[in-house]
Design an enzyme around this catalytic site. Structure first.
Site, PDB file in Angstrom:
ATOM      1  N   CYS A   1      -4.100   0.614  -2.565  1.00  0.00           N
ATOM      2  CA  CYS A   1      -3.972  -0.626  -1.797  1.00  0.00           C
ATOM      3  C   CYS A   1      -2.904  -1.542  -2.394  1.00  0.00           C
ATOM      4  CB  CYS A   1      -5.281  -1.394  -1.785  1.00  0.00           C
ATOM      5  SG  CYS A   1      -6.602  -0.622  -0.866  1.00  0.00           S
TER       6      CYS A   1
ATOM      7  N   ASN B   1       0.838  -1.196   0.000  1.00  0.00           N
ATOM      8  CA  ASN B   1       0.000   0.000   0.000  1.00  0.00           C
ATOM      9  C   ASN B   1       0.874   1.247   0.000  1.00  0.00           C
ATOM     10  OD1 ASN B   1       0.617  -0.939   2.653  1.00  0.00           O
ATOM     11  ND2 ASN B   1      -1.009   0.303   3.552  1.00  0.00           N
TER      12      ASN B   1
ATOM     13  N   GLU C   1       0.371   5.264   0.637  1.00  0.00           N
ATOM     14  CA  GLU C   1      -0.547   6.308   1.088  1.00  0.00           C
ATOM     15  C   GLU C   1      -0.088   7.684   0.607  1.00  0.00           C
ATOM     16  OE1 GLU C   1      -1.028   5.682   5.336  1.00  0.00           O
ATOM     17  OE2 GLU C   1      -2.123   3.812   4.953  1.00  0.00           O
TER      18      GLU C   1
ATOM     19  N   GLU D   1      -3.116  -4.729  -2.991  1.00  0.00           N
ATOM     20  CA  GLU D   1      -3.648  -5.694  -3.973  1.00  0.00           C
ATOM     21  C   GLU D   1      -3.741  -5.092  -5.365  1.00  0.00           C
ATOM     22  OE1 GLU D   1      -4.815  -4.894  -1.010  1.00  0.00           O
ATOM     23  OE2 GLU D   1      -6.030  -6.475  -0.124  1.00  0.00           O
TER      24      GLU D   1
ATOM     25  N   CYS E   1     -10.684  -3.291  -4.243  1.00  0.00           N
ATOM     26  CA  CYS E   1      -9.745  -4.295  -4.759  1.00  0.00           C
ATOM     27  C   CYS E   1     -10.484  -5.530  -5.268  1.00  0.00           C
ATOM     28  CB  CYS E   1      -8.717  -4.665  -3.696  1.00  0.00           C
ATOM     29  SG  CYS E   1      -7.561  -3.317  -3.376  1.00  0.00           S
TER      30      CYS E   1
HETATM   31  N1  THU Z   1      -5.262  -1.447   2.530  1.00  0.00           N
HETATM   32  C1  THU Z   1      -4.731  -2.271   1.579  1.00  0.00           C
HETATM   33  O1  THU Z   1      -3.616  -2.079   1.103  1.00  0.00           O
HETATM   34  N2  THU Z   1      -5.492  -3.313   1.169  1.00  0.00           N
HETATM   35  C2  THU Z   1      -6.753  -3.595   1.624  1.00  0.00           C
HETATM   36  O2  THU Z   1      -7.413  -4.491   1.108  1.00  0.00           O
HETATM   37  C3  THU Z   1      -7.295  -2.838   2.741  1.00  0.00           C
HETATM   38  C4  THU Z   1      -6.574  -1.602   3.098  1.00  0.00           C
HETATM   39  C5  THU Z   1      -4.456  -0.320   2.991  1.00  0.00           C
HETATM   40  C6  THU Z   1      -4.969   1.024   2.594  1.00  0.00           C
HETATM   41  C7  THU Z   1      -4.407   1.910   3.678  1.00  0.00           C
HETATM   42  O3  THU Z   1      -3.091   2.284   3.302  1.00  0.00           O
HETATM   43  C8  THU Z   1      -4.316   1.017   4.892  1.00  0.00           C
HETATM   44  O4  THU Z   1      -4.416  -0.314   4.406  1.00  0.00           O
HETATM   45  C9  THU Z   1      -5.417   1.245   5.919  1.00  0.00           C
HETATM   46  O5  THU Z   1      -6.660   1.244   5.321  1.00  0.00           O
END
Ligand code: THU
Length: 137
Positions: free
Chosen positions: A58, A47, A49, A60, A94
């Site tokens: 995300c 992920n 941000e 995935e 995702c």
């Molecule tokens: N996140 C993912 O990378 N994949 C998911 O399926 C759920 C959430 C990340 C997004 C964000 O950076 C952090 O987790 C908290 O939501």
């Protein structure tokens, strides 16, 4: 496929390594992912941000888009790794992105200590809207 398959083990290791590169300054929640193509290639993502929170990508989708960008649309399986006690499943966005390439993709969600849950994408996203609804296969 089973969580103990060598292919899944390889994906888990790759996703775990990618998780260490997560840019999660705001949530502190690191996620690593790996996707497997029909030909056996593995692509990873974490992920990423942003100070403008809504731009967050995300793990995935990051992994999936890496595969597509390198010409691989034949998606077979997705592994998600989180530093949690219980496995975390892919978010709704995702799930929709995975559905585009394989509604029957195998999804493996690993928590710490190898706790794992396995799903078909169609279990996580039943009655999905997809290419079929637009007359495409
Ligand atoms: N996140 C993912 O990378 N994949 C998911 O399926 C759920 C959430 C990340 C997004 C964000 O950076 C952090 O987790 C908290 O939501």
């Amino acid at each position: 496929m089973k969580p103990t398959d060598p292919e899944v083990e390889k994906m888990r290791e790759a996703a775990r390594a990618a998780m260490k590169n997560a840019y999660c300054e705001y949530s502190g929640f690191a996620v690593g992912a790996a996707v497997l193509t029909g030909a056996g290639e593995v692509f990873v993502g974490c992920n990423v941000e942003n100070a403008s929170y809504g731009l967050t990508m995300c793990a995935e989708r990051n992994a999936l888009f890496q595969a597509v960008a390198q010409g691989h649309r034949d998606l077979k399986a997705v592994v998600v790794v989180t530093p949690t006690e219980k496995p975390a499943t892919p978010c709704g966005a995702c799930r929709q992105a995975i559905n585009e390439f394989n509604p029957d993709a195998e999804i493996f969600c690993f928590a710490e200590n190898n706790v794992v849950e396995q799903f078909k994408l169609s279990e996580l996203l039943p009655h999905a809207f997809g290419p079929r609804n637009l007359g495409r296969e």
